[in-house]
Design a protein around this motif. Structure first.
Motif, PDB file in Angstrom:
ATOM      1  N   GLY A  51       0.831  -1.203   0.000  1.00 56.37           N
ATOM      2  CA  GLY A  51       0.000   0.000   0.000  1.00 56.37           C
ATOM      3  C   GLY A  51       0.862   1.249   0.000  1.00 56.37           C
ATOM      4  N   ASP A  52       0.478   2.233   0.796  1.00 58.79           N
ATOM      5  CA  ASP A  52       1.231   3.490   0.858  1.00 58.79           C
ATOM      6  C   ASP A  52       1.957   3.620   2.184  1.00 58.79           C
ATOM      7  N   ALA A  53       2.420   2.490   2.735  1.00 55.27           N
ATOM      8  CA  ALA A  53       3.089   2.542   4.031  1.00 55.27           C
ATOM      9  C   ALA A  53       4.338   3.404   4.006  1.00 55.27           C
ATOM     10  N   LEU A  54       5.012   3.466   2.859  1.00 50.98           N
ATOM     11  CA  LEU A  54       6.213   4.286   2.754  1.00 50.98           C
ATOM     12  C   LEU A  54       5.907   5.764   2.518  1.00 50.98           C
ATOM     13  N   GLY A  55       4.670   6.086   2.202  1.00 51.87           N
ATOM     14  CA  GLY A  55       4.311   7.467   1.881  1.00 51.87           C
ATOM     15  C   GLY A  55       4.687   8.467   2.963  1.00 51.87           C
ATOM     16  N   PRO A  56       4.300   8.237   4.221  1.00 47.35           N
ATOM     17  CA  PRO A  56       4.663   9.193   5.279  1.00 47.35           C
ATOM     18  C   PRO A  56       6.171   9.279   5.502  1.00 47.35           C
ATOM     19  N   ARG A  58       8.542   8.922   3.135  1.00 47.85           N
ATOM     20  CA  ARG A  58       9.055   9.784   2.064  1.00 47.85           C
ATOM     21  C   ARG A  58       8.708  11.247   2.327  1.00 47.85           C
ATOM     22  N   ALA A  59       7.520  11.483   2.813  1.00 43.28           N
ATOM     23  CA  ALA A  59       7.088  12.858   3.053  1.00 43.28           C
ATOM     24  C   ALA A  59       7.929  13.533   4.138  1.00 43.28           C
ATOM     25  N   HIS A 115       6.481  -1.286  -5.159  1.00 39.54           N
ATOM     26  CA  HIS A 115       6.467  -1.324  -3.694  1.00 39.54           C
ATOM     27  C   HIS A 115       7.242  -0.177  -3.074  1.00 39.54           C
ATOM     28  N   GLY A 116       7.838   0.693  -3.884  1.00 40.24           N
ATOM     29  CA  GLY A 116       8.534   1.860  -3.366  1.00 40.24           C
ATOM     30  C   GLY A 116      10.033   1.733  -3.272  1.00 40.24           C
TER      31      GLY A 116
END
Length: 324
Positions: A51-56, A58-59, A115-116
């Motif tokens: 999912g977007d688990a890495l999103g925060p 990276r932010a 997957h990032g």
């Protein structure tokens, strides 16, 4: 960009540290607190890749964040539970053409990117005829330097096609070493013998496209004077001057491989790697990040770690990230 960065942030941007892949907490702490340049996801957990688990995470990074795994295939892979098994290097070379290996690596690289992941500690370019289960063993494409170079080059090209940075390892060659550097000190054949076989991939593959190089912890008679290659200035001179490589260099794990950890405290090992010529010190546990950076800041403040060495390393790191 570099001149505008505070000293501690410059030093942190050079590092890749391991984080717990079962969730974002450890990664967020390392990025928010110290602005590390990269995180490494080892082990079998995959929650941080879903999912977007890495999103925060990276932010929270002021610079583009490197997300690294070691996904070689065979015994060493990270997304098999999500995307299926990848054959070992030896199996790929035995059953596929180099064009097929490139296509397989591109497919795998696309899955990793989804997957990032941005950097893969692969391919292994060690030249080895060890039994499959030995430390290198079936992680090597071949005992023949030309074959190993051709197949490793195909795998690296496939990863690049998918938008990842491949990492050639383990310089200057672990395939004929006399042991496992995870367990303790190991030695390779003398440098003159490495030149005829083990160095061949490093001589040819950087000219085919962008790669990074991982420097291993082997001692090399005629080169390292008893020190691990990763902490030996002569190793980096060999790579930069003799082989004319100007890309990113990354150390093998400085924290949990006893060829280094049995002889050097982690902050001293990281400092020694940078002083010797490494661009990116790496350790998989991610522990002791603050003491490591405290030691690096102290060394940089006193001149023990020269400012030109920091700038030189950071230029390569930022270039590899396409950050400038």
């Amino acid at each position: 960009m570099i001149s505008a960065m505070p000293l501690r942030k410059r030093l942190a941007a050079l590092l890749i540290v391991g984080v717990n892949p079962s969730g974002p907490a450890a990664a967020l702490a390392a990025v928010r607190t110290e602005q590390v340049g990269g995180i490494f996801l080892g082990g079998n957990a995959t929650q941080l890749l879903v999912g977007d688990a890495l999103g925060p995470v990276r932010a929270a990074a002021d610079l583009p964040l490197t997300v690294a795994v070691d996904d070689e295939g065979g015994r060493v892979q990270r997304i098999d539970a999500l995307d299926g098994d990848l054959p070992s290097a030896r199996a790929m070379a035995a059953t596929s053409t180099d064009a097929q290996v490139r296509a397989l690596a591109e497919q795998r690289g696309g899955q990793l990117r989804a997957h990032g992941v941005t950097l893969d500690f692969a391919p292994v370019v060690d030249v080895s005829d060890q039994p499959d289960g030995a430390v290198i063993g079936d992680r090597s494409f071949s005992a023949d330097p030309a074959t190993a170079t051709r197949y490793a080059g195909a795998f690296a090209a496939g990863l690049r096609d998918a938008g990842l940075l491949p990492v050639l390892k383990h310089f200057p060659g672990h395939g004929r070493a006399d042991g496992d550097s995870h367990a303790g000190p190991v030695s390779t054949p003398p440098l003159d013998q490495l030149r005829t076989a083990d160095l061949e991939p490093y001589r040819r593959l950087p000219g085919q496209g962008e790669v990074a190089v991982m420097v291993g912890h082997m001692t090399v008679p005629g080169l390292t004077d008893g020190a691990p290659a990763s902490l030996s200035p002569a190793t980096y001179r060999l790579l930069r001057t003799d082989l004319r490589f100007d890309g990113l260099t990354i150390t093998d794990d400085l924290g949990s491989m006893r060829a280094v950890s049995a002889r050097y405290d982690l902050p001293e090992a990281v400092l020694a790697a940078l002083k010797s010529g490494a661009d990116t010190p790496f350790w998989s546990s991610g522990t002791r990040l603050t003491p490591v950076l405290d030691r690096l800041v102290s060394a940089a403040t006193t001149g023990e770690l020269p400012p030109d060495r920091i700038t030189d390393a950071l230029r390569r790191v930022l270039r590899a990230k396409s950050a400038c």
